[in-house]
Design a protein around this motif. Structure first.
Motif, PDB file in Angstrom:
ATOM      1  N   LEU A 163       2.819  -7.329 -38.136  1.00 32.96           N
ATOM      2  CA  LEU A 163       2.355  -8.191 -38.892  1.00 32.96           C
ATOM      3  C   LEU A 163       3.003  -9.554 -38.234  1.00 32.96           C
ATOM      4  CD1 LEU A 163       1.283  -9.626 -41.325  1.00 32.96           C
ATOM      5  CD2 LEU A 163       3.661  -8.661 -43.190  1.00 32.96           C
ATOM      6  N   THR A 164       4.762  -9.577 -38.567  1.00 34.05           N
ATOM      7  CA  THR A 164       5.097 -10.372 -37.700  1.00 34.05           C
ATOM      8  C   THR A 164       4.775 -11.109 -35.983  1.00 34.05           C
ATOM      9  OG1 THR A 164       6.867  -9.839 -36.265  1.00 34.05           O
ATOM     10  CG2 THR A 164       7.094 -10.183 -37.843  1.00 34.05           C
ATOM     11  N   VAL A 165       3.412 -10.529 -35.344  1.00 35.58           N
ATOM     12  CA  VAL A 165       2.834 -10.435 -33.998  1.00 35.58           C
ATOM     13  C   VAL A 165       1.574 -10.938 -34.485  1.00 35.58           C
ATOM     14  CG1 VAL A 165       1.761 -10.010 -32.370  1.00 35.58           C
ATOM     15  CG2 VAL A 165       4.131  -8.713 -32.434  1.00 35.58           C
ATOM     16  N   ALA A 166       0.611 -10.725 -35.976  1.00 42.15           N
ATOM     17  CA  ALA A 166       0.019 -11.538 -36.159  1.00 42.15           C
ATOM     18  C   ALA A 166      -0.215 -12.875 -36.591  1.00 42.15           C
ATOM     19  CB  ALA A 166      -1.362 -10.655 -36.901  1.00 42.15           C
ATOM     20  N   ILE A 167       1.433 -13.079 -37.265  1.00 44.16           N
ATOM     21  CA  ILE A 167       2.121 -14.199 -37.616  1.00 44.16           C
ATOM     22  C   ILE A 167       1.484 -15.476 -36.310  1.00 44.16           C
ATOM     23  CG2 ILE A 167       3.854 -16.102 -39.225  1.00 44.16           C
ATOM     24  CD1 ILE A 167       4.053 -13.377 -40.728  1.00 44.16           C
ATOM     25  N   ALA A 189       2.991 -29.439 -31.809  1.00 49.48           N
ATOM     26  CA  ALA A 189       4.735 -28.644 -31.643  1.00 49.48           C
ATOM     27  C   ALA A 189       4.792 -28.052 -33.317  1.00 49.48           C
ATOM     28  CB  ALA A 189       5.527 -28.599 -30.731  1.00 49.48           C
ATOM     29  N   PRO A 190       5.473 -29.323 -34.068  1.00 51.77           N
ATOM     30  CA  PRO A 190       6.102 -29.206 -35.162  1.00 51.77           C
ATOM     31  C   PRO A 190       5.521 -28.384 -36.346  1.00 51.77           C
ATOM     32  CG  PRO A 190       6.850 -31.339 -34.841  1.00 51.77           C
ATOM     33  CD  PRO A 190       5.567 -30.910 -33.642  1.00 51.77           C
ATOM     34  N   LEU A 191       3.893 -28.092 -36.513  1.00 53.39           N
ATOM     35  CA  LEU A 191       3.237 -27.975 -36.969  1.00 53.39           C
ATOM     36  C   LEU A 191       2.784 -26.309 -36.707  1.00 53.39           C
ATOM     37  CD1 LEU A 191       0.585 -29.813 -37.811  1.00 53.39           C
ATOM     38  CD2 LEU A 191       1.701 -28.916 -40.100  1.00 53.39           C
ATOM     39  N   PHE A 192       2.912 -25.955 -35.931  1.00 53.07           N
ATOM     40  CA  PHE A 192       3.386 -24.708 -35.106  1.00 53.07           C
ATOM     41  C   PHE A 192       4.673 -23.893 -35.161  1.00 53.07           C
ATOM     42  CE2 PHE A 192       4.662 -22.052 -31.415  1.00 53.07           C
ATOM     43  CZ  PHE A 192       3.108 -21.282 -31.524  1.00 53.07           C
ATOM     44  N   LEU A 193       5.505 -24.664 -34.931  1.00 58.31           N
ATOM     45  CA  LEU A 193       5.952 -24.282 -34.820  1.00 58.31           C
ATOM     46  C   LEU A 193       7.111 -23.556 -37.071  1.00 58.31           C
ATOM     47  CD1 LEU A 193       8.812 -25.944 -32.829  1.00 58.31           C
ATOM     48  CD2 LEU A 193       7.768 -22.938 -32.363  1.00 58.31           C
ATOM     49  N   LEU A 194       6.682 -24.785 -38.222  1.00 61.49           N
ATOM     50  CA  LEU A 194       6.492 -25.052 -39.345  1.00 61.49           C
ATOM     51  C   LEU A 194       6.070 -23.305 -39.538  1.00 61.49           C
ATOM     52  CD1 LEU A 194       8.270 -26.200 -41.452  1.00 61.49           C
ATOM     53  CD2 LEU A 194       5.695 -27.376 -41.771  1.00 61.49           C
ATOM     54  N   PHE A 195       5.150 -23.314 -39.237  1.00 61.17           N
ATOM     55  CA  PHE A 195       4.013 -22.371 -39.599  1.00 61.17           C
ATOM     56  C   PHE A 195       4.825 -20.621 -39.243  1.00 61.17           C
ATOM     57  CE2 PHE A 195       0.791 -18.777 -38.970  1.00 61.17           C
ATOM     58  CZ  PHE A 195      -0.079 -19.118 -40.216  1.00 61.17           C
ATOM     59  N   ILE A 196       5.216 -20.922 -37.790  1.00 67.38           N
ATOM     60  CA  ILE A 196       5.137 -19.529 -37.540  1.00 67.38           C
ATOM     61  C   ILE A 196       6.299 -18.959 -37.946  1.00 67.38           C
ATOM     62  CG2 ILE A 196       4.055 -19.047 -35.524  1.00 67.38           C
ATOM     63  CD1 ILE A 196       6.317 -19.174 -33.982  1.00 67.38           C
ATOM     64  N   ILE A 197       7.574 -20.290 -38.228  1.00 68.79           N
ATOM     65  CA  ILE A 197       9.022 -20.082 -38.375  1.00 68.79           C
ATOM     66  C   ILE A 197       9.053 -19.280 -40.273  1.00 68.79           C
ATOM     67  CG2 ILE A 197      11.300 -20.856 -38.748  1.00 68.79           C
ATOM     68  CD1 ILE A 197      10.422 -22.380 -36.015  1.00 68.79           C
ATOM     69  N   GLY A 198       8.339 -20.185 -41.233  1.00 72.84           N
ATOM     70  CA  GLY A 198       8.409 -20.544 -42.351  1.00 72.84           C
ATOM     71  C   GLY A 198       7.414 -18.910 -42.527  1.00 72.84           C
ATOM     72  N   VAL A 199       6.809 -18.541 -42.050  1.00 74.85           N
ATOM     73  CA  VAL A 199       6.188 -17.677 -43.225  1.00 74.85           C
ATOM     74  C   VAL A 199       6.988 -16.293 -42.359  1.00 74.85           C
ATOM     75  CG1 VAL A 199       3.573 -16.443 -42.604  1.00 74.85           C
ATOM     76  CG2 VAL A 199       3.505 -18.773 -43.015  1.00 74.85           C
ATOM     77  N   THR A 200       7.129 -16.269 -41.361  1.00 72.91           N
ATOM     78  CA  THR A 200       7.962 -15.321 -40.440  1.00 72.91           C
ATOM     79  C   THR A 200       9.656 -14.994 -41.722  1.00 72.91           C
ATOM     80  OG1 THR A 200       7.349 -15.379 -38.955  1.00 72.91           O
ATOM     81  CG2 THR A 200       8.975 -13.889 -38.717  1.00 72.91           C
ATOM     82  N   LEU A 201       9.598 -16.220 -42.099  1.00 77.06           N
ATOM     83  CA  LEU A 201      11.082 -16.208 -43.163  1.00 77.06           C
ATOM     84  C   LEU A 201      10.624 -15.373 -44.369  1.00 77.06           C
ATOM     85  CD1 LEU A 201      13.050 -19.652 -41.979  1.00 77.06           C
ATOM     86  CD2 LEU A 201      13.421 -17.308 -42.049  1.00 77.06           C
ATOM     87  N   ILE A 202       9.125 -16.255 -44.381  1.00 80.15           N
ATOM     88  CA  ILE A 202       9.010 -15.468 -45.961  1.00 80.15           C
ATOM     89  C   ILE A 202       8.841 -14.251 -46.262  1.00 80.15           C
ATOM     90  CG2 ILE A 202       6.998 -15.460 -47.715  1.00 80.15           C
ATOM     91  CD1 ILE A 202       7.015 -18.610 -47.532  1.00 80.15           C
ATOM     92  N   MET A 224      11.064 -10.328 -32.848  1.00 82.44           N
ATOM     93  CA  MET A 224      11.116 -10.014 -33.721  1.00 82.44           C
ATOM     94  C   MET A 224      11.383  -8.019 -34.447  1.00 82.44           C
ATOM     95  SD  MET A 224      11.874 -11.970 -36.528  1.00 82.44           S
ATOM     96  CE  MET A 224      11.525 -13.429 -36.105  1.00 82.44           C
ATOM     97  N   ASP A 225      10.369  -7.717 -33.287  1.00 80.27           N
ATOM     98  CA  ASP A 225       9.985  -6.084 -33.790  1.00 80.27           C
ATOM     99  C   ASP A 225      11.561  -6.129 -33.666  1.00 80.27           C
ATOM    100  OD1 ASP A 225       7.501  -6.828 -33.909  1.00 80.27           O
ATOM    101  OD2 ASP A 225       7.526  -5.951 -31.419  1.00 80.27           O
ATOM    102  N   TYR A 226      12.326  -5.968 -32.423  1.00 80.05           N
ATOM    103  CA  TYR A 226      13.317  -5.354 -32.355  1.00 80.05           C
ATOM    104  C   TYR A 226      14.298  -5.491 -33.706  1.00 80.05           C
ATOM    105  CZ  TYR A 226      11.708  -4.337 -28.115  1.00 80.05           C
ATOM    106  OH  TYR A 226      11.561  -3.919 -26.715  1.00 80.05           O
ATOM    107  N   MET A 227      14.755  -6.609 -34.296  1.00 84.66           N
ATOM    108  CA  MET A 227      15.034  -7.278 -35.309  1.00 84.66           C
ATOM    109  C   MET A 227      14.292  -5.942 -36.397  1.00 84.66           C
ATOM    110  SD  MET A 227      17.497  -9.006 -36.612  1.00 84.66           S
ATOM    111  CE  MET A 227      18.434 -10.231 -37.909  1.00 84.66           C
ATOM    112  N   VAL A 228      13.386  -6.426 -36.651  1.00 85.14           N
ATOM    113  CA  VAL A 228      12.527  -5.327 -37.606  1.00 85.14           C
ATOM    114  C   VAL A 228      13.613  -3.813 -37.525  1.00 85.14           C
ATOM    115  CG1 VAL A 228      10.847  -4.259 -38.898  1.00 85.14           C
ATOM    116  CG2 VAL A 228      10.340  -6.772 -37.761  1.00 85.14           C
ATOM    117  N   PHE A 229      12.946  -3.269 -36.261  1.00 87.72           N
ATOM    118  CA  PHE A 229      13.392  -2.290 -36.492  1.00 87.72           C
ATOM    119  C   PHE A 229      14.521  -1.466 -36.885  1.00 87.72           C
ATOM    120  CE2 PHE A 229       9.705  -1.798 -33.169  1.00 87.72           C
ATOM    121  CZ  PHE A 229       8.163  -1.580 -33.881  1.00 87.72           C
ATOM    122  N   LEU A 230      15.767  -2.364 -35.431  1.00 84.15           N
ATOM    123  CA  LEU A 230      17.180  -2.621 -36.192  1.00 84.15           C
ATOM    124  C   LEU A 230      17.467  -2.066 -37.712  1.00 84.15           C
ATOM    125  CD1 LEU A 230      20.018  -1.596 -34.607  1.00 84.15           C
ATOM    126  CD2 LEU A 230      19.917  -3.862 -34.247  1.00 84.15           C
TER     127      LEU A 230
END
Length: 760
Positions: free
Chosen positions: A309-313, A548-561, A629-635
């Motif tokens: 899911l994080t990759v898809a985001i 770039a700001p919109l791109f980063l805001l989206f992927i970081i923001g949605v991943t944070l949630i 993020m995968d390794y963070m999720v797995f660990l």
């Protein structure tokens, strides 16, 4: 901090003593209980995909559009008003030996014979076959070098050249070579029509061999080793079927298959490695094969789902750049992740249930059998490393953080642009042709800057632009305006003194756009657009920096949630985002030092430095943000699982590392090796992707996830699980660990750091 029911800490139960419940658990149990249905279902799906490829599948082709840019407007004008020049151009470059000339009677006759052959009916176009419509004279005033050693002829094809037309291009090349080489003339080729097909197979094979060695060491049995390899191959094949179906519906870039192979192979092995490892652990703890497969899917498979899911985001965020080819490259690259997540949570579980204890057959000789019990895992080197990190967290954390920041800071040196053919490996004919043309006609000759003028009744505008360019420094030559038949559109070709990738050429494009064109068109209705390779990559870079700001805001923001929901901790979510960015910057920094600055460049199979292609950063950042993020999720999924079942943070970190750390290291080595194998590719761009992804993934897993993050969590202690009350109420109660029998998943953390977790 959020407050949940508080009481005596539950007695910690081992992983095999707690059975999962919930929707995913019901699905994984169904897959494990009815394995043959799942196997037959996937066979049917693959047969259907093969049929769809045969009916609606398409070919890969390179289409680059930069909507709203000067380059795109110029391209649209040329396509609309110069229809006779729409075919691909092949530059046929002739060279005599050093110190000799081409215009000796024998050599000139051979070259003229070759040109006459290309103009004959043998190479004329047909309805089904690409052919030549014109071939220029290589001994003209502007096509024959001053020293007489180098000449070139433009061969114009009747259509844009794609992969299916490659044979027609090779036939032209072979015919010329056979005609002129007997008299000592070297011939090389470049231009739009000369692009070597994407070579695949060697890098993938090397990656598989490396993965097999690592898996044999991790599992100690050949059967267990074969499962992740087989899943990765099936997932990769399925991804390619989807890719070619997609190519029948829209244009897919020819470099996309390399990204699909690179990411699909690494992810396919890694994701299945986590599930197979958990299956074997549960099997060795006494669960039946079906229960072990079901529980592995409910726990490790759940983490795989969140990782995918994080990759898809991340890939979805590429759409914010508004660059169609960038978005499609990202989507294509994520196909391997999609197929792996689906197959790992269905077909893999069915196969594991069928295998059962047979997975431990065919033990590797000379290696002791692997004891995968919890007690044995606590004695491993990885477990000792985890205890070392937590015991010395106050020293480990600042030292490692400083090291990562220093490595990442080298990315500030990066220059985005167009790495021209002069930076490609010398094994490619396009590189050798580039060098010959640069030697004979100057470095800027390889990529002139076209200024496309929409006259709009101002007939003097093209001439004024021509005269304005003549007065500029950094210009080697400028051609007289070339008008279309209706004399409504003109092109002024500017040849710079510098190569397309040089900063001086960037500066010249800026002067043309900011000074020459506005001055020449100020008092009329004419509109002019500066185009060409350098201008196009500048336009791409401008768009990337703008969005770039919109791109980063989206992927970081949605991943944070998503991660805050999964781990019920805003601290864990923020830590994951920040550390992933650090890993990406380390990858970019190393890439900059090697490819742009030239350190250890020869190890890449390159001999010329150049800027980083403008589309590489957004695509790789999106991919890295997901994969890292995968390794963070797995660990963290294993750490949180231990935490919610009664362990304090430090103990949960140590247990989590001992349980999954060995697998994280193995997975990173596999994926890093798969990526690094693509450094052996013939083309520069796969080399860049391979180096950047390999360095970033290895940094992320080995330094960040296994060292920096555990030290940070140890320092924070129970505060690691903090989440604001309002956010805890708003977020859906879907966590990274599955709900278990007689248990309800913990939605939050603690009332006080000293209190243990008690589940609501």
């Amino acid at each position: 901090m959020t407050e949940h029911s508080v009481g005596a800490p539950p007695e910690r139960r081992a992983a095999h003593e707690r059975l999962a419940t919930g929707a995913l658990a019901r699905w994984t149990r169904a897959c494990a209980t009815h394995p043959w249905r799942v196997v037959i279902g996937w066979v049917g799906i693959i047969v259907l995909l093969v049929a769809l490829v045969g009916t609606v599948g398409g070919e890969l082709r390179d289409e680059f559009e930069i909507p709203g840019s000067e380059t795109q407007k110029a391209t649209d004008l040329i396509e609309a008003e110069f229809a006779s020049e729409q075919g691909g151009v092949l530059n046929v470059v002739f060279a005599a030996p050093e110190g000799e000339r081409l215009d000796t009677s024998e050599r000139k006759a051979a070259i003229q014979e070759a040109i006459a052959l290309l103009r004959s009916d043998e190479f004329a176009p047909t309805q089904d076959k690409a052919g030549l419509t014109s071939v220029a004279n290589p001994f003209g005033e502007n096509t024959f070098s001053d020293d007489g050693r180098i000449a070139y002829a433009e061969a114009q094809f009747d259509r844009v050249i794609y992969d299916e037309d490659r044979e027609a291009v090779l036939a032209v090349q072979d015919a010329v070579r056979e005609t002129v080489e007997p008299v000592g003339v070297t011939v090389e080729y470049n231009g739009e029509a000369e692009f070597p097909p994407v070579e695949q197979g060697t890098s993938e094979l090397l990656g598989l061999l490396a993965a097999i060695l690592v898996l044999l060491i991790v599992f100690r049995t050949f059967v267990a080793m074969l499962i992740p390899i087989a899943l990765a191959i099936v997932a990769l094949a399925t991804a390619f079927l989807l890719l070619f179906i997609l190519a029948g519906l829209t244009d897919i870039n020819t470099i996309t298959p390399i990204l699909v192979s690179m990411i699909g192979l690494g992810v396919g092995i890694d994701y299945s490695l986590f599930i197979v490892t958990r299956f074997r652990q549960l099997l060795h703890e006494g669960l039946s094969p079906r229960d072990a497969a079901s529980e592995a899917g409910s726990s490790a498979g759940r983490a795989v789902f969140f990782a995918g899911l994080t990759v898809a985001i991340s890939v979805a965020g590429l759409a914010f750049f508004g660059l169609d080819f960038v978005t499609k490259l990202g989507i294509g690259a994520s196909l391997g992740v999609l197929t792996t997540v689906l197959i790992a949570n269905s077909l893999l579980l069915a196969v594991l249930a069928l295998l059962g204890s047979k997975i431990d057959r065919l033990k590797v000789p000379f290696l002791p059998p692997l004891d995968d019990s919890e007690e044995a895992r606590e004695r491993t080197l990885v477990a000792r490393w985890g205890r070392f990190v937590t015991a010395n967290a106050k020293v480990v954390f600042p030292v490692v953080l400083l090291l990562v920041v220093i490595l990442g800071s080298t990315s500030l040196l990066v220059r985005l642009g167009a790495a021209d053919q002069g930076t490609q490996p010398t094994a490619q004919t396009s590189r050798r042709a580039y060098d010959l043309l640069a030697e004979g006609f100057g470095p800027g000759f390889n990529s002139p800057i076209p200024i496309v003028v929409d006259v709009n009744g101002d007939e003097g505008a093209p001439q004024r632009i021509f005269e304005g360019v003549q007065r500029l420094d950094g210009v080697a030559s400028v051609g007289e305006p070339q008008l279309n038949d209706e004399e409504t559109v003109a092109i002024v070709f500017v040849t710079p003194d510098s190569a397309p990738q040089d900063e001086a050429t960037d500066a010249l494009v800026d002067r043309l756009r900011d000074d020459v064109v506005p001055t020449a068109t100020a008092n009329g209705d004419a509109v002019a657009y500066v185009s060409g390779l350098t201008a196009a990559f500048k336009d791409i870079a401008d768009r990337i920096f703008e969005r770039a700001p919109l791109f980063l805001l989206f992927i970081i923001g949605v991943t944070l949630i998503v991660l805050a929901m999964a781990f019920r901790s805003i601290v864990i979510a923020a830590t994951a985002a920040v550390t992933t960015i650090l890993s990406a910057f380390v990858g970019f920094g190393v890439l900059t030092l090697v490819v742009q600055e030239g350190h250890l460049l020869s190890l890449m199979g390159l001999d010329q430095t150049g800027p980083i292609e403008t589309f590489v950063p957004p695509i790789t950042f999106a991919i890295l943000f997901g994969l890292s993020m995968d390794y963070m999720v797995f660990l963290m999924s294993r750490i949180r699982e231990e935490h919610v079942h009664g362990l304090k943070t430090r103990a949960a970190v140590e247990h989590g590392i001992s349980a999954i750390g060995r697998v994280v290291v193995a997975a990173a080595l596999i994926m890093g090796t798969v990526f690094a194998a693509f450094i052996l590719s013939a083309d520069r761009i796969p080399k860049e992707f391979g180096l950047l992804l390999a360095v970033a993934i290895l940094t992320d897993a080995l330094i960040v996830r296994m060292t920096l993050v555990p030290a940070f969590l140890t320092l924070l202690g129970e505060r690691s699980w903090y989440i604001p009350r309002w956010l805890d109420r708003v977020l859906p109660n879907v966590t990274i660990e599955p709900p278990h029998d007689r248990e309800t998943p913990v939605a939050g953390a603690f009332k006080h750091p000293a209190e243990p977790v008690s589940e609501a």
